[in-house]
Design a protein around this motif. Structure first.
Motif, short mmCIF file in Angstrom:
data_model
loop_
_atom_site.label_atom_id
_atom_site.label_comp_id
_atom_site.label_asym_id
_atom_site.label_seq_id
_atom_site.Cartn_x
_atom_site.Cartn_y
_atom_site.Cartn_z
N GLU A 83 0.83 -1.20 0.00
CA GLU A 83 0.00 0.00 0.00
C GLU A 83 0.87 1.26 0.00
O GLU A 83 2.09 1.18 0.15
CB GLU A 83 -0.92 0.01 1.23
CG GLU A 83 -1.89 -1.16 1.30
CD GLU A 83 -2.96 -1.13 0.22
OE1 GLU A 83 -3.05 -0.12 -0.51
OE2 GLU A 83 -3.72 -2.11 0.11
N VAL A 132 -8.84 2.14 3.84
CA VAL A 132 -8.28 1.29 2.78
C VAL A 132 -8.84 -0.12 2.85
O VAL A 132 -9.21 -0.71 1.81
CB VAL A 132 -6.74 1.28 2.86
CG1 VAL A 132 -6.16 0.25 1.89
CG2 VAL A 132 -6.17 2.65 2.56
N ARG A 136 -12.61 0.25 1.44
CA ARG A 136 -12.07 -0.12 0.13
C ARG A 136 -11.77 1.09 -0.75
O ARG A 136 -11.96 1.05 -1.98
CB ARG A 136 -13.01 -1.08 -0.61
CG ARG A 136 -13.34 -2.35 0.14
CD ARG A 136 -12.10 -3.19 0.41
NE ARG A 136 -12.40 -4.40 1.16
CZ ARG A 136 -11.50 -5.28 1.59
NH1 ARG A 136 -10.22 -5.03 1.35
NH2 ARG A 136 -11.85 -6.34 2.27
N ASN A 138 -9.08 3.50 -2.50
CA ASN A 138 -7.69 3.39 -2.93
C ASN A 138 -6.78 4.12 -1.94
O ASN A 138 -7.08 5.22 -1.49
CB ASN A 138 -7.54 3.99 -4.33
CG ASN A 138 -6.13 3.92 -4.85
OD1 ASN A 138 -5.31 4.79 -4.56
ND2 ASN A 138 -5.84 2.89 -5.62
N ALA A 139 -5.64 3.49 -1.61
CA ALA A 139 -4.76 4.03 -0.57
C ALA A 139 -4.25 5.43 -0.91
O ALA A 139 -4.11 6.28 -0.02
CB ALA A 139 -3.58 3.09 -0.34
#
Length: 337
Positions: A83, A132, A136, A138-139
């Protein structure tokens, strides 16, 4: 070298001159950064032997590298699990502001202000991890969004630098020299790096982190709680960012929002440089330290040689491009074997 390295060299040597390119790539992927660091030290030492090549200057380099190494070590954990964390600089700046504010505005004792600030850093890391893994997001988006929010919250807390009501004992945390004349931040750096290295390489959770980063689906099928492992990595990054911000405010003797934002680029450059050190494109703590030292030596040497200030961002950007390029080459080489 490892047994595999020796075998690769023997095999490549037996194939004839066409494999010199492969040998060069193999050397670059494992030892190029260390060779580059040694060459930089030699070049600067030859050109400025009285100023660069001295104990005082080497201690200065270590002191300058210490905060970058701490925040980069935390970033290493998030990259190990696959990540990104773009909030580390914002978290460091925010915590650097509020730790001083807790003492100046709220009248907290030093130990409580620092403890609360570090806890906030861990909490912000857990927020990143939750966004994240559970939401869910995106990092890149989640961490950048959180960092932007922190900027606004910081300005709401104090739109001006906080430079009054700061105990001298707090500034002595970074300015003091307890042992052998070595600046205190160097000891904080060594402590953090040693602990994170042990956790990553000698504990069960460290092995799980590496498994998640290598193949997340295989890790999940083997029973690893992937979300928990990622949240641990983000929490560690938050703690390291908060510690960096606290030490920076102690060093400056004030709390100013935005002072640590520049650590983001430095940390990424160091970690990607480190991924091309000793291992084939893997993120690891020792490599991160080498990457940090390359940056610190470069900045220090350029300043001593009288290079204009605007050369620093050029050097920093060039190092980042080189770091990612070397990491990509190392990973490509590893994948081809």
């Amino acid at each position: 070298m490892t047994a595999r390295s020796d075998a690769d060299l023997d095999t490549a040597s037996s194939r004839g001159p066409l494999d010199w390119k492969r040998l060069g790539l193999m050397f670059l992927s494992r030892y190029g950064t260390i060779f580059g660091l040694v060459m930089m030290v030699l070049i600067f030492s030859i050109n400025a032997p009285d100023t660069f090549f001295s104990r005082a200057n080497f201690l200065n380099i270590l002191s300058q590298a210490s905060l970058t190494a701490i925040i980069a070590a935390g970033l290493t954990y998030t990259l190990v699990v696959g990540e990104f964390d773009l909030s580390i600089g914002y978290v460091a700046s925010f915590v650097g502001l509020i730790v001083v504010g807790f003492m100046s505005y709220q009248g907290m004792p030093i130990w409580l202000a620092i403890a609360c600030s570090l806890a906030i850093g861990v909490g912000l890391g857990l927020v990143n991890g939750t966004l994240v893994t559970k939401v869910r997001i995106n990092a890149v988006i989640a961490t950048l969004g959180l960092g932007t929010i922190l900027t606004g919250v910081g300005f709401t807390y104090s739109a001006f630098p906080i430079a009054t009501g700061i105990p001298r004992a707090f500034t002595n945390i970074s300015l003091g020299r307890v042992l052998f004349g070595i600046p205190n931040p160097v000891f904080f750096m060594l402590g953090v790096l040693i602990v994170l290295w042990i956790v990553l390489n000698k504990t069960d959770i460290g092995q799980k982190m590496q498994a998640v980063g290598s193949n997340i689906e295989a890790a999940r099928l083997s029973g690893i709680r992937v979300d928990r492992i990622k949240m641990f990595a983000f929490a560690t990054a938050g703690f390291c960012s908060a510690l960096t911000g606290t030490l920076l405010s102690s060093l400056l003797g004030s709390g100013t929002l935005g002072t640590a934002d520049g650590y983001l680029l430095d940390a990424f450059a160091a970690v990607f440089l480190g991924s091309a050190t000793l291992r084939e494109g893997e993120f690891h703590i020792v490599g991160t330290l080498v990457g940090v030292l390359i940056l610190a030596v470069g900045f220090n040497g350029l300043a001593i040689l009288g290079a204009p200030t605007h050369f620093q961002p050029i050097f920093k950007g060039g190092i980042l491009i080189l770091a990612v390029g070397m990491s990509t080459l190392a990973r490509r080489y590893a994948a081809s074997n």
